[in-house]
Design a protein around this motif. Sequence first.
Motif, PDB file in Angstrom:
ATOM      1  N   ILE A   2       0.854  -1.183   0.000  1.00 36.37           N
ATOM      2  CA  ILE A   2       0.000   0.000   0.000  1.00 36.37           C
ATOM      3  C   ILE A   2       0.894   1.238   0.000  1.00 36.37           C
ATOM      4  N   CYS A   3       0.580   2.181  -0.846  1.00 38.48           N
ATOM      5  CA  CYS A   3       1.370   3.412  -0.928  1.00 38.48           C
ATOM      6  C   CYS A   3       1.240   4.204   0.374  1.00 38.48           C
ATOM      7  N   PRO A   4       2.367   4.568   1.015  1.00 35.68           N
ATOM      8  CA  PRO A   4       2.286   5.322   2.266  1.00 35.68           C
ATOM      9  C   PRO A   4       1.840   6.764   2.077  1.00 35.68           C
ATOM     10  N   TYR A   5       1.781   7.244   0.847  1.00 36.27           N
ATOM     11  CA  TYR A   5       1.383   8.628   0.580  1.00 36.27           C
ATOM     12  C   TYR A   5      -0.110   8.751   0.315  1.00 36.27           C
ATOM     13  N   CYS A   6      -0.658   7.837  -0.518  1.00 37.76           N
ATOM     14  CA  CYS A   6      -2.066   7.979  -0.920  1.00 37.76           C
ATOM     15  C   CYS A   6      -2.929   6.781  -0.511  1.00 37.76           C
ATOM     16  N   GLN A   7      -2.296   5.746   0.077  1.00 39.46           N
ATOM     17  CA  GLN A   7      -2.998   4.552   0.580  1.00 39.46           C
ATOM     18  C   GLN A   7      -3.621   3.696  -0.524  1.00 39.46           C
ATOM     19  N   TYR A  52       5.688   0.525  -7.432  1.00 34.93           N
ATOM     20  CA  TYR A  52       5.422   1.794  -8.096  1.00 34.93           C
ATOM     21  C   TYR A  52       3.988   2.241  -7.845  1.00 34.93           C
ATOM     22  N   CYS A  53       3.807   3.502  -7.446  1.00 39.36           N
ATOM     23  CA  CYS A  53       2.470   4.087  -7.303  1.00 39.36           C
ATOM     24  C   CYS A  53       2.215   4.979  -8.515  1.00 39.36           C
ATOM     25  N   GLU A  54       1.275   4.571  -9.323  1.00 44.13           N
ATOM     26  CA  GLU A  54       0.972   5.327 -10.532  1.00 44.13           C
ATOM     27  C   GLU A  54       0.340   6.670 -10.187  1.00 44.13           C
ATOM     28  N   SER A  55      -0.411   6.738  -9.086  1.00 42.77           N
ATOM     29  CA  SER A  55      -1.075   7.968  -8.693  1.00 42.77           C
ATOM     30  C   SER A  55      -0.070   9.022  -8.233  1.00 42.77           C
ATOM     31  N   CYS A  56       0.885   8.625  -7.382  1.00 42.46           N
ATOM     32  CA  CYS A  56       1.866   9.569  -6.825  1.00 42.46           C
ATOM     33  C   CYS A  56       3.131   9.666  -7.673  1.00 42.46           C
ATOM     34  N   LYS A  57       3.321   8.742  -8.604  1.00 43.74           N
ATOM     35  CA  LYS A  57       4.566   8.679  -9.393  1.00 43.74           C
ATOM     36  C   LYS A  57       5.772   8.491  -8.486  1.00 43.74           C
TER      37      LYS A  57
HETATM   38 ZN    ZN Z   1       0.525   6.845  -3.895  1.00 41.18          ZN
END
Ligand code: ZN
Length: 63
Positions: A2-7, A52-57
């Motif tokens: 899970i992305c720690p920035y946007c979940q 890789y988080c596509e939302s946050c890049k």
């Molecule tokens: Zn993210």
Amino acid sequence: MICPYCQQGMQKEELTGDGRRGITWWPLDGPSWNRVIVAKNALSQSRAEAFYCESCKKILIDV
Ligand SMILES: [Zn+2]
């Protein structure tokens, strides 16, 4: 992962290099021995598992 920035869910992929020098994080300030070797050089290709988080890049890597 899970992305720690946007979940949101992250994609598990690889970070690759050409194998001649590996993959290294270099500090912009401070001594070069503080570098972090992400993947050692290999015969044909350096590889490191990465998320890789596509939302946050953003990319997360274990070192
Ligand atoms: Zn993210």
